[in-house]
Write a protein that holds these residues in place. Sequence first.
Motif, short mmCIF file in Angstrom:
data_model
loop_
_atom_site.label_atom_id
_atom_site.label_comp_id
_atom_site.label_asym_id
_atom_site.label_seq_id
_atom_site.Cartn_x
_atom_site.Cartn_y
_atom_site.Cartn_z
N PRO A 7 62.53 78.04 13.32
CA PRO A 7 61.29 77.61 12.63
C PRO A 7 61.51 76.34 11.82
O PRO A 7 61.41 76.33 10.59
CB PRO A 7 60.94 78.81 11.76
N TRP A 8 61.79 75.27 12.52
CA TRP A 8 62.19 73.98 11.94
C TRP A 8 61.83 72.89 12.92
O TRP A 8 62.01 73.03 14.12
CB TRP A 8 63.69 74.01 11.70
N LEU A 9 61.28 71.79 12.40
CA LEU A 9 60.93 70.66 13.24
C LEU A 9 61.10 69.38 12.43
O LEU A 9 60.80 69.36 11.23
CB LEU A 9 59.47 70.76 13.73
N ALA A 10 61.58 68.33 13.08
CA ALA A 10 61.70 67.02 12.45
C ALA A 10 60.88 66.02 13.25
O ALA A 10 60.82 66.09 14.48
CB ALA A 10 63.15 66.58 12.36
N VAL A 11 60.25 65.06 12.54
CA VAL A 11 59.40 64.06 13.17
C VAL A 11 59.82 62.68 12.70
O VAL A 11 59.99 62.45 11.50
CB VAL A 11 57.91 64.29 12.82
N ARG A 12 60.00 61.77 13.67
CA ARG A 12 60.31 60.38 13.36
C ARG A 12 59.42 59.47 14.19
O ARG A 12 58.91 59.88 15.24
CB ARG A 12 61.78 60.07 13.68
N ASP A 13 59.24 58.25 13.73
CA ASP A 13 58.60 57.25 14.58
C ASP A 13 59.62 56.78 15.61
O ASP A 13 60.79 56.53 15.28
CB ASP A 13 58.11 56.07 13.75
N ARG A 14 59.18 56.67 16.84
CA ARG A 14 60.09 56.37 17.93
C ARG A 14 60.82 55.04 17.73
O ARG A 14 61.96 54.87 18.18
CB ARG A 14 59.30 56.34 19.25
N ALA A 15 60.18 54.10 17.03
CA ALA A 15 60.79 52.79 16.84
C ALA A 15 61.85 52.77 15.75
O ALA A 15 62.62 51.81 15.65
CB ALA A 15 59.70 51.75 16.53
N GLU A 16 61.90 53.81 14.90
CA GLU A 16 62.83 53.83 13.77
C GLU A 16 63.52 55.19 13.68
O GLU A 16 63.35 55.93 12.70
CB GLU A 16 62.09 53.52 12.48
N PRO A 17 64.34 55.55 14.66
CA PRO A 17 64.91 56.91 14.68
C PRO A 17 65.90 57.17 13.56
O PRO A 17 66.15 58.34 13.23
CB PRO A 17 65.60 56.98 16.05
N ASP A 18 66.48 56.12 12.96
CA ASP A 18 67.43 56.32 11.87
C ASP A 18 66.81 56.10 10.50
O ASP A 18 67.52 56.10 9.48
CB ASP A 18 68.62 55.37 12.03
N ALA A 54 59.75 68.33 4.16
CA ALA A 54 60.86 67.57 3.57
C ALA A 54 60.82 66.15 4.10
O ALA A 54 60.34 65.90 5.22
CB ALA A 54 62.19 68.23 3.90
N TYR A 55 61.35 65.22 3.30
CA TYR A 55 61.36 63.81 3.71
C TYR A 55 62.69 63.18 3.34
O TYR A 55 63.28 63.47 2.29
CB TYR A 55 60.24 63.03 3.02
N SER A 56 63.17 62.28 4.22
CA SER A 56 64.36 61.49 3.95
C SER A 56 64.20 60.12 4.56
O SER A 56 63.55 59.96 5.61
CB SER A 56 65.60 62.17 4.55
N THR A 57 64.80 59.12 3.93
CA THR A 57 64.81 57.76 4.49
C THR A 57 65.96 57.57 5.47
O THR A 57 66.06 56.51 6.10
CB THR A 57 64.96 56.72 3.36
N ASP A 58 66.83 58.58 5.64
CA ASP A 58 68.09 58.40 6.36
C ASP A 58 68.20 59.24 7.62
O ASP A 58 69.25 59.80 7.92
CB ASP A 58 69.27 58.72 5.43
N GLY A 59 67.11 59.35 8.36
CA GLY A 59 67.17 60.03 9.64
C GLY A 59 67.46 61.51 9.54
O GLY A 59 67.31 62.14 8.49
N LEU A 60 67.87 62.09 10.67
CA LEU A 60 68.13 63.53 10.72
C LEU A 60 69.26 63.94 9.79
O LEU A 60 69.23 65.02 9.18
CB LEU A 60 68.48 63.96 12.15
N ASP A 61 70.26 63.09 9.67
CA ASP A 61 71.40 63.39 8.80
C ASP A 61 70.95 63.50 7.35
O ASP A 61 71.32 64.42 6.62
CB ASP A 61 72.46 62.32 8.97
N GLY A 62 70.11 62.57 6.91
CA GLY A 62 69.60 62.62 5.55
C GLY A 62 68.67 63.79 5.34
O GLY A 62 68.67 64.43 4.27
N LEU A 63 67.86 64.11 6.36
CA LEU A 63 66.96 65.26 6.25
C LEU A 63 67.74 66.55 6.08
O LEU A 63 67.34 67.44 5.31
CB LEU A 63 66.06 65.34 7.49
N ALA A 64 68.88 66.68 6.78
CA ALA A 64 69.71 67.87 6.62
C ALA A 64 70.14 68.04 5.17
O ALA A 64 70.13 69.15 4.63
CB ALA A 64 70.94 67.77 7.53
#
Length: 695
Positions: free
Chosen positions: A203-214, A269-279
């Motif tokens: 029960p977890w999902l992350a969303v990014r804009d395709r042009a800025e995956p990091d 949740a929000y992070s400026t640093d991609g999936l790693d920052g979101l973790a």
Amino acid sequence: MSGAEHGRWTLRGAHTEYTVTLPAHGRWLELHAWGPHGVGEGPSPVAYDGPVPFLTAGDAAPVEYATDADRPFTGADLVVETESGNRRVGFGFVEAAHDPDGGALAVTFADPVTGLRAVLRYAVPAGTDVVRRWVELTNTGTGPLRLVRAGSAGFCVPTPHGALLSHQWGQWAQEFQLDHVDLGHGAFTIGSSQGVPGHLHVPWLAVRDRAEPDGSTWGVSVAWTGSWEITAERDTGGLTRVRAGRRLADGPLELPAGAELTLPEVAGAYSTDGLDGLARVWHRYQRLLAGERLTPRPVLYNSWEATYFDVDADSQLALARIAADLGVETFVVDDGWFLGRVDDTTGLGDWTPDPAGFPDGFDAFIAEVRGLGLRFGLWVEPECVSPRSRLYAEHPDWVYAVEGRPLTPIRNQYLLDLGRPEVAEFVHGTIDGLLRRYDIGYLKWDFNRPRTEPGRAGGEKPVDLDGAHVANLHRIYERLRRDHPEVLIESCAGGGGRTDLAMAARADIFWPSDNTAPLDRLAIQHGFLHANAPHLLSSWVTDAPGIFDPRPRSLAFRFVLAMAGVLGIGADIRHWTPEQRAEAAGWIARYKEIREVVTHGEVHLVGGPDQARCAVQYTSPDRRTVVVLAWHTGRSDGPGLLPSRPVRLPLRGLDADGTYRHGDRRYSGAHLTAVGLPVGWTPTHDADLVVLHRA
């Protein structure tokens, strides 16, 4: 209205802010901006007031919580039917209460036709970048209502170049497989109808804009231990809206006149640093949920893979003596300790120690384990019952059933209807009684089957089976933690089938998978750490070969892998050589030196199991100690035999001008960040533990 001018409210987190507005029409809330501090000072990146041919304004708007009157075509969060079958509940604004210092907001809406009242609640816990959301519904009308869809929130994310979704799929023994979906248009849905979060999806999902995956990354997670659903849909205007909440697998929920219902909490949740920052955002939040119980977990031994159901005092004590010599701190007896449990066809429900296996008494056995300096732990599965058990013979009406239909056995067992008060009291009384009767300091609570029958014995009127089961499960956990605060509770469901934010607030540890093979487990833990903090990750060193990746790995690899969270051993250590036992004792001693950093440190995921470099970095809160666990993910018969250079692991969050020491080696922070920490693999060296100290 209170707490904001012109219907605009902002909730501030440690590094982020979440701003919502009330349009002039007052029918719904809209997201203005969600991101780093200051992101709301400017035009909204998600607002839209242009033409909507063949749609309604609400279908294109960034609506925070929508009924089917607001979004009739592009996905509502709440769909309600009256007794006559009419739909289209339409809300109007009533009032708002905003506590910016406390990070809380409550906005009330009401439908004048049905009398349905909804309070949209928001909370941002201090020190986090997580926004908690839930809805409180009250039927103030004169007639009953049916909730056909009962989502908890909608989250809107700007994805002008297309949405890149990250999710975790799996099955039993292959949980937490991280994957990505390129969503140009349309919808993507994950969920569970099993009465538990399940193995198929997390029960977890992350969303990014395709042009800025990091770059900017938004996450959504459901805090619900039953059936759930997350749907992400990207419209033609570049907005991705994520709906999250309960999945009503058993049909509509009844809301009689005068009744109230609180829908499950979901978190963004929000992070400026991609999936790693979101973790890291999720890790900080889960550490907050743990509160005072966030302490380094003891090293444990679990007897399951050594003895399976063949449990008796002699075999367990033989394992416990060796475990104590290795430096283990907790000894857990798994399935097979209770009356009649010779295999998985009987015994569940009759939670009495088997006198044949413990002829001197269970108390005496536990005392011998405790005399070795070990905490004692026990496996239980209290929500299930065996058809061949005394409990089922006495209470066949206690299991989920559909009148006139045969029961569905899974793993040769049925599921107790925990929503029934008498069943909940039995389950609580059983576990509470064991903890009061015996010197138990660790509890492994298992759950080895989903719910298949959507009914209650006795032909009672429709009830919210999922909601009642989850509510009583949570209450039992809370009562046990209140009355036995010294007992650590591990949540297991055939592996990782019951991991969600609600359980992270109530259990101390998760068992992520029954698959303990090294390379299989590496992939499982890589996904797990994207959604969960290390203090929740129980990991064992075993002798299990790979199921999905059978390439052999050393004992060192298995230990370094298990150190990524809460270290445990599940191998049959009676057959380990003296050299293996000595090596194991050394690794356990090293783990005890680093587990404070693993528990509290800032986590950076370096590479992954499908890449040449794969490591996890933990940086202590004072920034003076850096622990790096690294693994070789390729073939074992080539490294060191042909010309090659060391694998470089780029570390993060270091002081570029600082100096970091590892034994006689010294590195600058700039070197470790820009070039990376070197690790070299050979046929006999496939994993490494490196501890760097700030000089």
